[in-house]
Design a protein around this motif. Structure first.
Motif, short mmCIF file in Angstrom:
data_model
loop_
_atom_site.label_atom_id
_atom_site.label_comp_id
_atom_site.label_asym_id
_atom_site.label_seq_id
_atom_site.Cartn_x
_atom_site.Cartn_y
_atom_site.Cartn_z
N UNK A 256 -12.58 54.02 -33.97
CA UNK A 256 -11.59 55.08 -34.11
C UNK A 256 -10.41 54.62 -34.96
N UNK A 257 -9.97 53.38 -34.77
CA UNK A 257 -8.87 52.85 -35.57
C UNK A 257 -9.22 52.85 -37.05
N UNK A 258 -10.49 52.55 -37.39
CA UNK A 258 -10.93 52.56 -38.78
C UNK A 258 -10.89 53.99 -39.34
N UNK A 259 -11.33 54.96 -38.54
CA UNK A 259 -11.29 56.35 -38.99
C UNK A 259 -9.87 56.83 -39.23
N UNK A 260 -8.96 56.43 -38.37
CA UNK A 260 -7.56 56.83 -38.52
C UNK A 260 -6.91 56.15 -39.72
N UNK A 261 -7.34 54.91 -40.02
CA UNK A 261 -6.85 54.23 -41.22
C UNK A 261 -7.35 54.98 -42.46
N UNK A 262 -8.61 55.40 -42.43
CA UNK A 262 -9.16 56.19 -43.54
C UNK A 262 -8.35 57.48 -43.74
#
Length: 439
Positions: A256-262
């Motif tokens: 989820x953190x990666x998606x939010x960074x994207x």
């Protein structure tokens, strides 16, 4: 790109230094000093770009100058060799299938990318010991991604009773430069042992330790790539649509953190859903504003059985610890085992689509939340249903066929060191010299 610690009391490091170090000495998490914005032209081209091409554009700012453009392109071409298709399950709900890689789980992406980075950075006279705690799929993805690489040993630490039989076979039968340690306890106990190892001065003087959990930036950052790829496929299917929600089955919250960074880089996703099983620390926080880690609870979705999510500080960092801003973008959802089982059965009967227990949570969150959010939805199908063969067969009442990637592990002999949840014994084990399949 430099990286700082989320605890803000450790020195900044380059990408190379952060990858090798794994964790800052202040026990925070490495976080990029800058978050670049991708140009509008990238999003215009995105629906027609290949996975390696997307990966190169997204990751280049984060790895430069430690990895040259030429080397990064080579790494992306080696890592993104399997499809990640977007499949319509029913009207307005799509599955992003992340299980077509060598170990049939989404973690193949991050583990393979990190293995190539560490291989590029490893020094011949100072071998790296990669230490990884797993609740299931991380261990197999990391062991496979690093298998046979020179100057790198892998130690997989897992709860003896907390992973499926097939998951366990995938990282306990490889030998070569991989070893497995079974702990009498939960995944949180394994994670705590790994964290303690990184802060032990004597151990770090003897061993060049690095982490391969999603706490490592080289494991975490490449997970952004498939969010961009998902959006590109979705726009091909829905060229006029503007808004979309992505549901992420969440355990340690790196995905989820990666998606939010994207999203902060410009990916036009309206909402994300933090979809969990009974380990609902983050959904509770989103509802109450009180963050209370707890002992993990065992569920049918075992890869998400995490009571103290390692990556949540990165999410807080992305939103500047602003709960209200976080709540506007991230919606919480949780469900118990019985609802997971009934959902798997119903979707298979009505749509002919086989959800794994983790994907079922993502699917169910969209079913319940989309009427209010008023967008189409994509959920991440994070692992092949056959990785949970026993549970799936009990739910569906039929035999589940193993894909070829999993059949090869049948009948192999396990090589594992079992031990109690005790750091002194764990440290002593790590201090030993590595032998094939054992420490």
């Amino acid at each position: 790109m430099n990286y700082y610690s989320t605890n803000d009391s450790a020195a900044e490091m380059s990408f190379k230094e952060a990858v090798i170090k794994g964790l800052p000495h202040d026990k925070g998490l490495f976080f990029p000093k800058e978050i670049p914005s991708l140009p509008a032209s990238f999003f215009e081209q995105l629906p027609s770009l290949s996975l390696p091409a997307i990966a190169f554009e997204v990751l280049q700012p984060f790895v430069a100058p430690d990895i040259t453009a030429e080397d990064l392109q080579k790494i992306c071409d080696e890592v993104f060799t399997f499809p990640i298709p977007l499949v319509e399950v029913e009207k307005n709900i799509y599955s992003l299938e992340l299980f077509h890689g060598p170990t049939c789980a989404f973690k193949d992406v991050g583990a393979r990318f990190m293995s190539r980075c560490l291989q590029a950075f490893a020094e011949p006279d100072r071998p790296v010991t990669v230490l990884v705690a797993t609740s299931g799929d991380t261990g197999s993805a990391v062991a496979n991604g690093f298998l046979g690489l020179e100057n790198i040993d892998v130690v997989v630490v897992y709860p003896q009773l907390g992973v499926s039989e097939i998951q366990e076979m995938q990282f306990t039968t490889l030998g070569q430069n991989t070893s497995a340690v079974g702990i009498e306890g939960t995944f949180d106990d394994c994670q705590a042992l790994v964290k303690q190892a990184f802060s032990d001065e004597e151990l770090n003087q003897k061993k060049n330790l690095s982490s391969a959990n999603s706490i490592n930036v080289a494991r975490w950052l490449p997970q952004m790539v498939y969010y961009f790829h998902a959006w590109g496929q979705w726009k091909n299917l829905n060229p006029e649509a503007e808004e979309v929600t992505i549901a992420v089955p969440s355990g340690n919250f790196g995905n989820l953190a990666a998606g939010l960074l994207a999203r902060q880089m410009g990916l036009p996703v309206t909402y994300f859903v933090a979809a969990t099983n009974r380990n609902k620390i983050v959904p509770d926080y989103l509802e109450t504003g009180v963050y209370t880690p707890a002992s993990s609870v065992c569920t049918i979705a075992n890869a998400m059985d995490v009571g103290s999510p390692n990556n949540f500080p990165r999410i807080q960092e992305l939103f500047g610890d602003d709960l209200e801003a976080l709540q506007k973008v991230v919606k919480g959802f949780w469900v118990d085992d019985e609802k997971i089982k009934s959902t798997i059965k119903l979707v298979h009967q009505e749509n002919g689509y086989m959800l794994d227990p983790h994907g079922a949570i993502g699917y169910l969150s969209l079913q319940q939340l989309l009427p209010d959010l008023k967008t189409p939805g994509i959920f991440l199908e994070t692992a092949h249903p056959a990785k949970f063969k026993k549970s799936m067969e009990e739910v569906l009442g039929q035999e589940i066929e193993l894909p070829e990637q999993l059949k090869v592990f049948k009948g192999r002999q396990k090589q594992v060191t079992d031990m109690p949840n005790d750091f002194a014994g764990f440290k002593m084990l790590l201090m030993q010299e590595h032998k094939e399949g054992t420490l």
